[in-house]
Design a protein around this motif. Sequence first.
Motif, PDB file in Angstrom:
ATOM      1  N   SER A  41       0.827  -1.208   0.000  1.00 19.44           N
ATOM      2  CA  SER A  41       0.000   0.000   0.000  1.00 19.44           C
ATOM      3  C   SER A  41       0.863   1.261   0.000  1.00 19.44           C
ATOM      4  O   SER A  41       0.524   2.261  -0.643  1.00 19.44           O
ATOM      5  CB  SER A  41      -0.964   0.013   1.188  1.00 19.44           C
ATOM      6  OG  SER A  41      -0.265   0.158   2.406  1.00 19.44           O
ATOM      7  N   LYS A  42       2.000   1.221   0.691  1.00 20.53           N
ATOM      8  CA  LYS A  42       2.920   2.370   0.677  1.00 20.53           C
ATOM      9  C   LYS A  42       3.471   2.592  -0.733  1.00 20.53           C
ATOM     10  O   LYS A  42       3.572   3.732  -1.196  1.00 20.53           O
ATOM     11  CB  LYS A  42       4.063   2.146   1.661  1.00 20.53           C
ATOM     12  CG  LYS A  42       3.662   2.314   3.112  1.00 20.53           C
ATOM     13  CD  LYS A  42       4.851   2.056   4.036  1.00 20.53           C
ATOM     14  CE  LYS A  42       4.445   2.181   5.495  1.00 20.53           C
ATOM     15  NZ  LYS A  42       5.572   1.899   6.400  1.00 20.53           N
ATOM     16  N   ALA A  65       1.027   6.655  -6.798  1.00 18.39           N
ATOM     17  CA  ALA A  65      -0.083   7.583  -7.026  1.00 18.39           C
ATOM     18  C   ALA A  65       0.373   9.025  -6.878  1.00 18.39           C
ATOM     19  O   ALA A  65      -0.052   9.905  -7.646  1.00 18.39           O
ATOM     20  CB  ALA A  65      -1.227   7.281  -6.056  1.00 18.39           C
ATOM     21  N   ASP A  66       1.239   9.281  -5.900  1.00 12.87           N
ATOM     22  CA  ASP A  66       1.757  10.642  -5.709  1.00 12.87           C
ATOM     23  C   ASP A  66       2.573  11.092  -6.919  1.00 12.87           C
ATOM     24  O   ASP A  66       2.476  12.250  -7.366  1.00 12.87           O
ATOM     25  CB  ASP A  66       2.623  10.716  -4.447  1.00 12.87           C
ATOM     26  CG  ASP A  66       1.810  10.592  -3.170  1.00 12.87           C
ATOM     27  OD1 ASP A  66       0.571  10.754  -3.224  1.00 12.87           O
ATOM     28  OD2 ASP A  66       2.412  10.306  -2.105  1.00 12.87           O
ATOM     29  N   THR A  79       0.104  11.716  -9.784  1.00 10.26           N
ATOM     30  CA  THR A  79      -0.677  12.927  -9.516  1.00 10.26           C
ATOM     31  C   THR A  79       0.149  14.170  -9.800  1.00 10.26           C
ATOM     32  O   THR A  79      -0.384  15.169 -10.288  1.00 10.26           O
ATOM     33  CB  THR A  79      -1.158  12.938  -8.053  1.00 10.26           C
ATOM     34  OG1 THR A  79      -1.923  11.773  -7.808  1.00 10.26           O
ATOM     35  CG2 THR A  79      -1.991  14.155  -7.746  1.00 10.26           C
ATOM     36  N   LEU A 101       2.060   1.698  -3.543  1.00  9.38           N
ATOM     37  CA  LEU A 101       0.971   2.225  -4.388  1.00  9.38           C
ATOM     38  C   LEU A 101       0.741   3.710  -4.131  1.00  9.38           C
ATOM     39  O   LEU A 101       0.486   4.479  -5.067  1.00  9.38           O
ATOM     40  CB  LEU A 101      -0.320   1.437  -4.135  1.00  9.38           C
ATOM     41  CG  LEU A 101      -0.378   0.057  -4.758  1.00  9.38           C
ATOM     42  CD1 LEU A 101      -1.626  -0.686  -4.291  1.00  9.38           C
ATOM     43  CD2 LEU A 101      -0.360   0.151  -6.281  1.00  9.38           C
ATOM     44  N   LYS A 102       0.814   4.121  -2.860  1.00 14.52           N
ATOM     45  CA  LYS A 102       0.627   5.543  -2.543  1.00 14.52           C
ATOM     46  C   LYS A 102       1.727   6.385  -3.176  1.00 14.52           C
ATOM     47  O   LYS A 102       1.469   7.449  -3.741  1.00 14.52           O
ATOM     48  CB  LYS A 102       0.601   5.761  -1.038  1.00 14.52           C
ATOM     49  CG  LYS A 102       0.312   7.226  -0.685  1.00 14.52           C
ATOM     50  CD  LYS A 102       0.404   7.480   0.778  1.00 14.52           C
ATOM     51  CE  LYS A 102       0.154   8.910   1.150  1.00 14.52           C
ATOM     52  NZ  LYS A 102       0.728   9.926   0.338  1.00 14.52           N
ATOM     53  N   GLU A 103       2.968   5.902  -3.091  1.00 12.71           N
ATOM     54  CA  GLU A 103       4.081   6.629  -3.705  1.00 12.71           C
ATOM     55  C   GLU A 103       3.879   6.738  -5.210  1.00 12.71           C
ATOM     56  O   GLU A 103       4.113   7.803  -5.801  1.00 12.71           O
ATOM     57  CB  GLU A 103       5.410   5.941  -3.394  1.00 12.71           C
ATOM     58  CG  GLU A 103       5.849   6.074  -1.955  1.00 12.71           C
ATOM     59  CD  GLU A 103       7.109   5.270  -1.648  1.00 12.71           C
ATOM     60  OE1 GLU A 103       7.789   4.825  -2.602  1.00 12.71           O
ATOM     61  OE2 GLU A 103       7.399   5.089  -0.454  1.00 12.71           O
TER      62      GLU A 103
END
Length: 116
Positions: free
Chosen positions: A93-94, A100-101, A104, A96-98
């Motif tokens: 999940s970390k 996504a950042d 974005t 994936l967040k990175e």
Amino acid sequence: SSGINAEWPLRPGRNMLGTKSLAEILADREEISQSMQQILDEATDPWGVLVERVEVKDVRLPQNLQRAMAAEAEAHRDAKAKVIAAEGELNASKALKEAADVITGSPAALQLRYLQ
């Protein structure tokens, strides 16, 4: 002193071993042996019998206790496996967040991802 090797079940020893877990028995054999020797010394001194050495060599476990310990060990392994799986999910999940950042922050990166 006569060298008599007395291998017989001792109630105080069994009671002492019954208060310990198997891991404690295996890890603290020397300490348990010394405690058992002290108990035996107190019981045999009035008779003039000297206990020279006590060793915990063989511990027999009843079948139901063996099954209970096996179930406990299996539950511990299952719990450990769940913790490892949860840590893997957290790391994913970390990541994936990175990702996504990054996407974005750059609209072109999103377009390139769609084309991939």
